[in-house]
Design an enzyme around this catalytic site. Structure first.
Site, PDB file in Angstrom:
ATOM      1  N   VAL A   1      -2.145   4.475 -11.558  1.00  0.00           N
ATOM      2  CA  VAL A   1      -1.657   4.175 -12.905  1.00  0.00           C
ATOM      3  C   VAL A   1      -0.169   3.842 -12.842  1.00  0.00           C
ATOM      4  O   VAL A   1       0.628   4.599 -12.279  1.00  0.00           O
ATOM      5  CB  VAL A   1      -1.911   5.356 -13.856  1.00  0.00           C
TER       6      VAL A   1
ATOM      7  N   LYS B   1       9.394   0.678 -20.499  1.00  0.00           N
ATOM      8  CA  LYS B   1       8.756  -0.145 -19.473  1.00  0.00           C
ATOM      9  C   LYS B   1       9.224  -1.596 -19.564  1.00  0.00           C
ATOM     10  O   LYS B   1       9.756  -2.047 -20.573  1.00  0.00           O
ATOM     11  CB  LYS B   1       7.232  -0.075 -19.613  1.00  0.00           C
TER      12      LYS B   1
ATOM     13  N   ILE C   1       3.135   2.874  -7.149  1.00  0.00           N
ATOM     14  CA  ILE C   1       2.444   1.656  -7.578  1.00  0.00           C
ATOM     15  C   ILE C   1       3.337   0.740  -8.412  1.00  0.00           C
ATOM     16  O   ILE C   1       3.171  -0.489  -8.398  1.00  0.00           O
ATOM     17  CB  ILE C   1       1.138   2.007  -8.341  1.00  0.00           C
ATOM     18  N   ASP C   2       4.327   1.290  -9.131  1.00  0.00           N
ATOM     19  CA  ASP C   2       5.256   0.445  -9.887  1.00  0.00           C
ATOM     20  C   ASP C   2       6.014  -0.514  -8.984  1.00  0.00           C
ATOM     21  O   ASP C   2       6.466  -1.575  -9.437  1.00  0.00           O
ATOM     22  CB  ASP C   2       6.278   1.308 -10.638  1.00  0.00           C
TER      23      ASP C   2
ATOM     24  N   TYR D   1      13.092   0.264 -17.379  1.00  0.00           N
ATOM     25  CA  TYR D   1      12.500   0.237 -16.041  1.00  0.00           C
ATOM     26  C   TYR D   1      11.887  -1.141 -15.859  1.00  0.00           C
ATOM     27  O   TYR D   1      10.919  -1.498 -16.530  1.00  0.00           O
ATOM     28  CB  TYR D   1      11.418   1.317 -15.903  1.00  0.00           C
TER      29      TYR D   1
ATOM     30  N   GLU E   1      15.860   1.933 -12.730  1.00  0.00           N
ATOM     31  CA  GLU E   1      15.482   2.494 -11.427  1.00  0.00           C
ATOM     32  C   GLU E   1      16.439   2.142 -10.301  1.00  0.00           C
ATOM     33  O   GLU E   1      16.325   2.697  -9.199  1.00  0.00           O
ATOM     34  CB  GLU E   1      14.059   2.086 -11.050  1.00  0.00           C
TER      35      GLU E   1
ATOM     36  N   SER F   1       7.150  10.712   9.936  1.00  0.00           N
ATOM     37  CA  SER F   1       6.219   9.642   9.574  1.00  0.00           C
ATOM     38  C   SER F   1       6.028   8.626  10.694  1.00  0.00           C
ATOM     39  O   SER F   1       6.988   8.126  11.272  1.00  0.00           O
ATOM     40  CB  SER F   1       6.735   8.922   8.323  1.00  0.00           C
TER      41      SER F   1
ATOM     42  N   VAL G   1       6.634   7.001  -1.936  1.00  0.00           N
ATOM     43  CA  VAL G   1       7.623   6.282  -1.138  1.00  0.00           C
ATOM     44  C   VAL G   1       8.389   5.320  -2.045  1.00  0.00           C
ATOM     45  O   VAL G   1       7.792   4.572  -2.821  1.00  0.00           O
ATOM     46  CB  VAL G   1       6.940   5.490   0.000  1.00  0.00           C
TER      47      VAL G   1
ATOM     48  N   ARG H   1       5.804   6.275 -24.979  1.00  0.00           N
ATOM     49  CA  ARG H   1       7.223   6.600 -24.904  1.00  0.00           C
ATOM     50  C   ARG H   1       8.006   5.609 -25.761  1.00  0.00           C
ATOM     51  O   ARG H   1       7.501   4.546 -26.109  1.00  0.00           O
ATOM     52  CB  ARG H   1       7.714   6.543 -23.447  1.00  0.00           C
TER      53      ARG H   1
ATOM     54  N   HIS I   1      11.164  -2.707 -12.523  1.00  0.00           N
ATOM     55  CA  HIS I   1      10.238  -2.726 -11.375  1.00  0.00           C
ATOM     56  C   HIS I   1       9.810  -4.141 -11.031  1.00  0.00           C
ATOM     57  O   HIS I   1       8.623  -4.446 -10.867  1.00  0.00           O
ATOM     58  CB  HIS I   1       9.016  -1.845 -11.666  1.00  0.00           C
TER      59      HIS I   1
ATOM     60  N   MET J   1       2.571   6.531 -15.067  1.00  0.00           N
ATOM     61  CA  MET J   1       2.085   7.910 -15.058  1.00  0.00           C
ATOM     62  C   MET J   1       2.775   8.795 -16.092  1.00  0.00           C
ATOM     63  O   MET J   1       2.105   9.545 -16.812  1.00  0.00           O
ATOM     64  CB  MET J   1       2.215   8.514 -13.659  1.00  0.00           C
TER      65      MET J   1
ATOM     66  N   ASP K   1       7.651  12.473   6.136  1.00  0.00           N
ATOM     67  CA  ASP K   1       8.834  11.705   5.765  1.00  0.00           C
ATOM     68  C   ASP K   1       9.445  11.096   7.026  1.00  0.00           C
ATOM     69  O   ASP K   1       9.253  11.613   8.127  1.00  0.00           O
ATOM     70  CB  ASP K   1       9.855  12.591   5.055  1.00  0.00           C
TER      71      ASP K   1
END
Length: 364
Positions: A299, A75, A270-271, A94, A118, A221, A240, A15, A96, A302, A198
């Protein structure tokens, strides 16, 4: 304003922060745009396309960072890039930061102003710059999960969907935000049995009105309800997200023993550190590992699997904010737009965002 777009160097990240169209819009507003050579080559945006849009091509990352006040990335900067960053410079990407405590603290120490895509908000409570990539990740989660269920890929050897009169397979989706909802839509399209988990009963009610009850369960949940759902599942999607914070660990390691051998777990979160206790970051080069017989796909980029689609989608969302930052100046733009200000994570060596501060300093 002098705006730089470096070539992304994260594993299999093709990207790019600005498309040629976005460059032309910024040039029309009298901004000077620098593009690192070959930054968009892999998705068909050639240096000549950027030059025709009005950008200057820079041969090295070092020169590009040195020339730019505002850095537009996709990223987060990684450690190899930290040496180029300086106080007074702004990075819009992003970030993270909560997903990797050490990198987050080290990036803060560079002194840059870091505005995280984000955590930018909107009036309706949504995350307008996170949503485009969440939509893509949600759709991809079903694709990569189905792929890794194939026996040659060490999965249990099942096909998601209905085959003649064979009972459909089961997908559990934990978290019904943007990514989770896209995964739900794909799971329904594949005619799977779908379990939606949820914390919000209101959200589940809204989804039930939208999708109905055929082959779909709506589950509040809890540890026990999650364990019961994943026990029956071939594919589990974790989606989540808590703004700025590390993702909560909704599937404990002890729960893996109840799952079917060869089942697949895809951790979209995972980020932000991952929402499975057994998750650890992987790359597109080496996307999965097996723990207790369960395939884990974790990953961290993604949407990088579909970089052309992702870049075009991201630019539609980010360009108005980039124009605002460039036209008004960083300080004024943040002062006048509180939603953009919610994206401010770090500045002058300080952690500004409350959720990020909690995540990065919690164990110091």
């Amino acid at each position: 304003m002098k705006i730089g777009v470096p070539k992304e160097i994260k594993n299999n990240e093709h990207r790019v922060g600005l498309t040629p169209h976005s460059v032309s819009e910024l040039v029309k507003n009298n901004h000077e745009i620098f593009i690192e050579s070959n930054a968009g080559n892999e998705i068909g945006f050639l240096d000549v396309d950027y030059q025709n849009a009005g950008a200057t091509i820079i041969s090295s990352a070092q020169e590009l960072y040195a020339s730019s006040e505002l850095i537009i990335k996709v990223k987060e900067p990684i450690h190899e890039e930290f040496k180029y960053l300086r106080r007074g410079q702004t990075v819009f990407a992003y970030l993270h930061l909560a997903g990797d405590q050490k990198s987050g603290i080290d990036l803060t120490a560079t002194g840059i102003t870091g505005i995280a895509l984000e955590t930018v908000t909107a009036d309706d409570g949504s995350m307008p710059l996170l949503s485009p990539m969440s939509e893509i990740a949600g759709q991809l989660s079903i694709i990569v999960g189905s792929y890794h269920l194939l026996k040659p890929n060490k999965g249990m050897g099942t096909l998601i969907g209905s085959v003649s009169d064979i009972e459909p397979r089961t997908i559990t989706i934990i978290g019904a935000g943007v990514a989770g909802t896209e995964a739900i839509k794909k799971a329904i399209d594949n005619r799977a049995n779908v379990k939606i988990v949820d914390l919000s009963s209101k959200k589940l009610t809204e989804l039930e009105k939208r999708f109905g009850n055929k082959n779909i369960e709506y589950i509040i949940s809890s540890d026990s309800s999650i364990e019961a759902a994943i026990r029956e599942s071939d594919l589990v999607i974790g989606a989540v997200y808590v703004v700025g914070k590390q993702a909560p660990k909704v599937i404990k390691k002890s729960m893996l023993s109840c799952m079917k051998l060869g089942a697949v777990m895809v951790d979209i979160s995972i980020d932000q550190g991952g929402c499975f206790e057994s998750s650890r970051p992987t790359t597109h080069d080496d996307p999965v590992y097996i723990e207790e017989g369960i395939i884990h796909y974790c990953v961290t980029n993604m949407p990088g699997a579909v970089p052309l689609t992702a870049t075009e989608s991201l630019n539609r969302a980010t360009l108005p904010y980039i124009l605002e930052l460039a036209n008004k100046g960083i300080e004024t733009a943040l002062k006048e737009n509180h939603h953009l200000a919610n994206g401010l994570n770090i500045e002058n060596g300080q952690i500004i965002h409350e959720g990020v501060r909690e995540a990065l300093l919690s164990s110091e």
